[in-house]
Write an enzyme that holds these catalytic residues in place. Structure first.
Site, PDB file in Angstrom:
ATOM      1  N   HIS A  17       0.839  -1.202   0.000  1.00 18.38           N
ATOM      2  CA  HIS A  17       0.000   0.000   0.000  1.00 18.38           C
ATOM      3  C   HIS A  17       0.874   1.253   0.000  1.00 18.38           C
ATOM      4  CE1 HIS A  17      -3.174  -2.690   2.130  1.00 18.38           C
ATOM      5  NE2 HIS A  17      -3.557  -2.521   0.888  1.00 18.38           N
ATOM      6  N   LYS A  41     -17.659  -6.201   6.547  1.00 15.03           N
ATOM      7  CA  LYS A  41     -16.326  -6.767   6.770  1.00 15.03           C
ATOM      8  C   LYS A  41     -15.902  -6.440   8.185  1.00 15.03           C
ATOM      9  CE  LYS A  41     -12.895  -6.956   2.997  1.00 15.03           C
ATOM     10  NZ  LYS A  41     -11.967  -6.095   2.219  1.00 15.03           N
ATOM     11  N   ARG A  90      -2.288  -6.308  -8.322  1.00 13.59           N
ATOM     12  CA  ARG A  90      -1.198  -7.273  -8.160  1.00 13.59           C
ATOM     13  C   ARG A  90      -1.205  -8.364  -9.211  1.00 13.59           C
ATOM     14  NH1 ARG A  90      -3.026  -8.140  -2.122  1.00 13.59           N
ATOM     15  NH2 ARG A  90      -4.899  -7.593  -3.283  1.00 13.59           N
ATOM     16  N   SER A 128      -3.065  -7.994   2.758  1.00 11.61           N
ATOM     17  CA  SER A 128      -3.523  -7.780   4.134  1.00 11.61           C
ATOM     18  C   SER A 128      -4.168  -9.042   4.678  1.00 11.61           C
ATOM     19  CB  SER A 128      -4.531  -6.625   4.184  1.00 11.61           C
ATOM     20  OG  SER A 128      -3.931  -5.422   3.790  1.00 11.61           O
TER      21      SER A 128
HETATM   22  P1  ADP Z   1      -9.999  -3.539  -0.207  1.00  7.01           P
HETATM   23  O1  ADP Z   1     -10.563  -4.024   1.086  1.00  7.01           O
HETATM   24  O2  ADP Z   1     -10.760  -2.392  -0.816  1.00  7.01           O
HETATM   25  O3  ADP Z   1      -9.633  -4.592  -1.203  1.00  7.01           O
HETATM   26  P2  ADP Z   1      -7.210  -3.338   0.549  1.00  7.01           P
HETATM   27  O4  ADP Z   1      -6.835  -2.594   1.769  1.00  7.01           O
HETATM   28  O5  ADP Z   1      -7.074  -4.810   0.582  1.00  7.01           O
HETATM   29  O6  ADP Z   1      -8.665  -2.825   0.227  1.00  7.01           O
HETATM   30  O7  ADP Z   1      -6.407  -2.798  -0.701  1.00  7.01           O
HETATM   31  C1  ADP Z   1      -6.525  -1.467  -1.121  1.00  7.01           C
HETATM   32  C2  ADP Z   1      -5.906  -1.326  -2.512  1.00  7.01           C
HETATM   33  O8  ADP Z   1      -4.518  -1.638  -2.459  1.00  7.01           O
HETATM   34  C3  ADP Z   1      -6.503  -2.250  -3.575  1.00  7.01           C
HETATM   35  O9  ADP Z   1      -6.501  -1.554  -4.818  1.00  7.01           O
HETATM   36  C4  ADP Z   1      -5.514  -3.384  -3.633  1.00  7.01           C
HETATM   37  O10 ADP Z   1      -5.525  -4.041  -4.881  1.00  7.01           O
HETATM   38  C5  ADP Z   1      -4.229  -2.625  -3.410  1.00  7.01           C
HETATM   39  N1  ADP Z   1      -3.176  -3.486  -2.872  1.00  7.01           N
HETATM   40  C6  ADP Z   1      -3.300  -4.389  -1.885  1.00  7.01           C
HETATM   41  N2  ADP Z   1      -2.122  -4.988  -1.636  1.00  7.01           N
HETATM   42  C7  ADP Z   1      -1.234  -4.459  -2.525  1.00  7.01           C
HETATM   43  C8  ADP Z   1       0.156  -4.694  -2.806  1.00  7.01           C
HETATM   44  N3  ADP Z   1       0.850  -5.621  -2.140  1.00  7.01           N
HETATM   45  N4  ADP Z   1       0.746  -3.953  -3.784  1.00  7.01           N
HETATM   46  C9  ADP Z   1       0.015  -3.047  -4.475  1.00  7.01           C
HETATM   47  N5  ADP Z   1      -1.292  -2.784  -4.274  1.00  7.01           N
HETATM   48  C10 ADP Z   1      -1.908  -3.479  -3.305  1.00  7.01           C
END
Ligand code: ADP
Length: 153
Positions: A17, A41, A90, A128
């Site tokens: 992130h 969630k 990703r 995450s």
């Molecule tokens: P959500 O619950 O909306 O999926 P996340 O917190 O899991 O939110 O992810 C937020 C954003 O960050 C999403 O666009 C996700 O694809 C992106 N993201 C998550 N992990 C990574 C990573 N390792 N590298 C790049 N982008 C990521």
């Protein structure tokens, strides 16, 4: 003024992130990291702990701030004057998930464009969801997050 919203759960905010935020910071005049309070969630880390961890993680970036929001992401964009949504991709599963959401968001609010950044190779496996699993089972996730959220619920 190009102002973008980077929405997500950030439960927890990972190095992946942070990479998207740092690269987005170079693209936009202002970048808001928006923690969506998603009622369907349940989170591992409290909202307050996530806000604090992200604020500490982005302290070196002058035009980045952290907000929380409830409801539709396009409404949060309109409420905060954001004309871009920033998301990270990703793999093809992320794209399959993100593509219809981006199309629907644009359909609901045509002034808002979604911009995707491809995850850096070193962060492609970082999620995450996996970090929550490791943390719940007593593992150490500190190598994968810029700042460890202080409390969990
Ligand atoms: P959500 O619950 O909306 O999926 P996340 O917190 O899991 O939110 O992810 C937020 C954003 O960050 C999403 O666009 C996700 O694809 C992106 N993201 C998550 N992990 C990574 C990573 N390792 N590298 C790049 N982008 C990521």
């Amino acid at each position: 003024m190009k102002r973008a919203l980077f929405p997500g759960s950030f439960d927890p905010f990972t190095n992946g992130h942070l990479d998207i935020v740092e690269r987005g910071h170079a693209l936009f005049d202002e970048l808001l990291v928006g923690i969506g309070e998603n009622s369907s969630k349940s989170s591992l880390f409290s909202l307050e702990a996530r806000v604090e961890a992200i604020q500490k993680s982005v302290m070196h970036l002058s035009s980045v701030r952290v907000i929380t929001y409830k409801g539709l992401t396009v409404n949060a964009c309109n409420d905060n004057g954001c004309n871009f949504i920033l998301r990270g991709i990703r793999n093809s599963a992320d794209w399959q998930f993100e593509h219809p959401i981006a199309v629907m968001n644009h359909s609901m609010s045509t002034a808002i464009e979604t911009v995707f950044l491809a995850a850096r190779e070193s962060n492609m496996m970082l999620s995450s969801t996996i970090l929550r699993e490791i943390y719940r089972n007593g593992g150490n996730i500190s190598a994968y997050v810029p700042v460890l959220p202080i409390s969990s619920i």
